[in-house]
Enzyme design. Structure first.
Site, short mmCIF file in Angstrom:
data_model
loop_
_atom_site.label_atom_id
_atom_site.label_comp_id
_atom_site.label_asym_id
_atom_site.label_seq_id
_atom_site.Cartn_x
_atom_site.Cartn_y
_atom_site.Cartn_z
N HIS A 157 24.84 2.44 10.76
CA HIS A 157 23.65 1.60 10.72
C HIS A 157 24.05 0.16 11.01
O HIS A 157 24.97 -0.36 10.39
CB HIS A 157 22.96 1.68 9.34
CG HIS A 157 22.16 2.93 9.16
ND1 HIS A 157 21.19 3.08 8.22
CD2 HIS A 157 22.20 4.11 9.83
CE1 HIS A 157 20.65 4.28 8.31
NE2 HIS A 157 21.26 4.93 9.28
N TYR A 202 14.47 -1.76 2.12
CA TYR A 202 14.42 -2.26 0.74
C TYR A 202 13.08 -2.96 0.59
O TYR A 202 12.87 -4.02 1.18
CB TYR A 202 15.56 -3.25 0.48
CG TYR A 202 16.93 -2.61 0.36
CD1 TYR A 202 17.69 -2.31 1.49
CD2 TYR A 202 17.48 -2.33 -0.88
CE1 TYR A 202 18.95 -1.73 1.37
CE2 TYR A 202 18.74 -1.76 -1.01
CZ TYR A 202 19.47 -1.46 0.12
OH TYR A 202 20.72 -0.90 0.01
N PRO A 250 22.72 0.29 -8.49
CA PRO A 250 22.84 0.84 -7.14
C PRO A 250 22.23 -0.02 -6.04
O PRO A 250 22.41 0.27 -4.86
CB PRO A 250 22.10 2.18 -7.25
CG PRO A 250 21.15 1.99 -8.38
CD PRO A 250 21.81 1.06 -9.34
N LYS A 270 27.23 -0.47 -3.80
CA LYS A 270 28.64 -0.85 -3.84
C LYS A 270 29.56 0.10 -4.60
O LYS A 270 30.78 0.01 -4.47
CB LYS A 270 28.77 -2.25 -4.49
CG LYS A 270 28.27 -3.37 -3.61
CD LYS A 270 29.25 -3.66 -2.50
CE LYS A 270 28.69 -4.48 -1.39
NZ LYS A 270 28.23 -3.73 -0.22
N TYR A 312 26.80 -7.05 2.18
CA TYR A 312 26.39 -5.65 2.38
C TYR A 312 27.45 -4.88 3.17
O TYR A 312 27.80 -3.76 2.82
CB TYR A 312 25.03 -5.60 3.11
CG TYR A 312 24.31 -4.30 2.81
CD1 TYR A 312 23.34 -4.24 1.82
CD2 TYR A 312 24.62 -3.14 3.50
CE1 TYR A 312 22.69 -3.04 1.51
CE2 TYR A 312 23.98 -1.94 3.21
CZ TYR A 312 23.02 -1.90 2.22
OH TYR A 312 22.40 -0.71 1.92
C1 PHB Z 1 21.35 5.96 -1.04
O1 PHB Z 1 21.27 6.30 0.14
O2 PHB Z 1 21.39 6.80 -1.95
C2 PHB Z 1 21.38 4.53 -1.37
C3 PHB Z 1 21.39 3.60 -0.33
C4 PHB Z 1 21.41 2.25 -0.63
C5 PHB Z 1 21.42 1.84 -1.94
C6 PHB Z 1 21.42 2.75 -2.97
C7 PHB Z 1 21.40 4.10 -2.68
O3 PHB Z 1 21.43 0.51 -2.22
#
Ligand code: PHB
Length: 402
Positions: free
Chosen positions: A76, A203, A293, A297, A383
């Site tokens: 990505h 997000y 989460p 990280k 990130y």
């Molecule tokens: C996930 O794909 O499970 C995932 C992706 C990004 C995050 C948390 C979980 O910040």
């Protein structure tokens, strides 16, 4: 009594990567894991985050452990933030001099690390539950129960606790301080046979609460909803989850419901244990630190710890230099606190708080981010992990300094 150089407790990403790297140097390593191989590889309760930083991808590829990740993982080159009814894309290569991230489930990585370790002829002692650690000051000895229920002992020159967030071994560090923070919300997560909301992660900040739209493949969606910490899973039938996900995506995208493969509730918390070592004992991964989460990280920090400890053991055994082992905690805390900072930042930036003043500040921050390349760069650098796994991205190729 049997003896090894390094006894590793826990076969998650941290313990397994360290085992691969040390065994690759010819060190005698023992890996003890309380659960069965099937549980680690398949249990639906073990669906974890799925984002590998650029540096983590490099580490795995350089260690020869990334073949399936490079084929099946999804590269990505950005993420979306959704707020005020619009999508804002952060272009990672543009903001970080060419870096990207890889979406690849932790569970798949653990499968790969187990398979490759066994294929190389090494052993993982599944269903061997460590119940104690004796003689830490002199000759660290792991006490464990075999699958047959016998109690046995293994003498180790060093012991590494990679036994996860509920770590038993954490208590072995006398005077350890636990720095932590809890948040007043949890994540309700689903894994579903459904098309992801977009080709990249979204997000989404919404007055009703945060929502995250991720994926495991082009036909498997991984989505999350911010819910109050006291929420119960029984109160969330599948239809309600889909409806709420779509309400929080209003005006920017929509998701098509599909059958759920998994549903879970995870409270958010941050935790750092310091020091991360005592004598001949070292802690790593979730046993040493937890991140909420939101910054994706956790798995990356586990891999950072593994590379750092590997380098330290290598200096010790090959150059007779104990310096890097002694400096493990302060070195590790650099990537740990960087990730704690970013995870806290993302969590407070994106979740809707109860206090309207806090929410006003949060929204001002978010709008500023939408307009400021500087703030966008801060987010993107963190990130993709420039200051976490990015610090270790080349080290598996480089010689160890004596
Ligand atoms: C996930 O794909 O499970 C995932 C992706 C990004 C995050 C948390 C979980 O910040």
């Amino acid at each position: 009594m049997p003896r090894v150089q390094v006894g590793i407790v826990g076969a998650g990403p941290a313990g397994l990567l360290l085992a691969h790297l040390l065994a690759g140097e010819g060190l005698e390593v023992a890996v003890l894991e309380a659960r069965s191989r099937e549980y680690l590889e398949q249990s639906p309760h073990r669906i974890r985050a799925g984002v590998l930083e650029w540096g983590s991808k490099e580490i795995l590829a350089q260690a020869g452990l990334g073949d399936r990740m490079l084929v099946q993982g999804l590269e990505h080159r950005g993420v979306y933030l959704a707020f005020d009814g619009a999508l804002h894309r952060l272009d990672f290569p543009a903001l970080t001099e060419g870096r990207s991230i890889w979406v690849y489930g932790q569970q798949y990585l653990v499968q790969d690390l187990i398979r490759l370790y066994l294929e190389k002829g090494h052993a993982i002692h599944f269903e061997h539950e460590v119940v104690g650690l004796e003689a830490l000051e002199a000759e660290p000895t792991l006490v464990y129960r075999t699958p047959q229920g016998q109690t046995e002992r293994l003498v180790c020159e060093f012991v590494v606790g990679a036994d996860g967030s509920h770590s038993l071994l954490r208590s072995q560090i006398p005077g350890a301080q636990v720095h932590q923070k809890t948040y007043p919300f949890a994540w309700l997560g689903i894994l579903a046979q459904a098309r992801p909301a977009a080709e990249e992660l979204i997000y989404a900040s919404h007055p009703r609460g945060f929502a995250l739209f991720s994926m495991r493949s082009p036909s498997i969606a991984r989505n999350y909803l911010q819910v109050p910490v006291e929420e119960r899973l029984e109160d969330w039938p599948d239809a309600r989850i889909w409806e709420e996900l779509n309400r929080r995506l209003e005006g920017v995208a929509q998701v098509e419901p599909g059958p759920l493969l998994e549903k879970s509730l995870t409270p958010l918390r941050s935790m750092v244990v310091t020091p991360m070592q005592h004598g001949r004992f070292f802690l790593m991964g979730d046993a040493a630190h937890i991140v909420p989460p939101t910054g994706a990280k956790g798995m990356n920090l586990a891999l950072c710890d593994a590379v750092l400890l590997y380098r330290a053991f290598k200096a010790y055994y090959q150059q007779k230099d104990p310096g890097p082992l002694e400096a493990y905690t302060p070195e590790a805390l650099r990537h740990v606190w960087q990730a704690e900072l970013f995870s806290y930042f993302m969590t407070t930036l994106l979740h809707t708080p109860a206090d309207p003043f806090d929410d006003g500040l949060r929204q001002a921050h978010l709008r500023h981010l939408g307009q400021s390349p500087h703030l966008q760069r801060f987010l993107a650098e963190n990130y993709v992990g420039l200051h976490t796994s990015g610090r270790y991205a080349g080290v598996l190729r480089a010689p160890v300094r004596g």
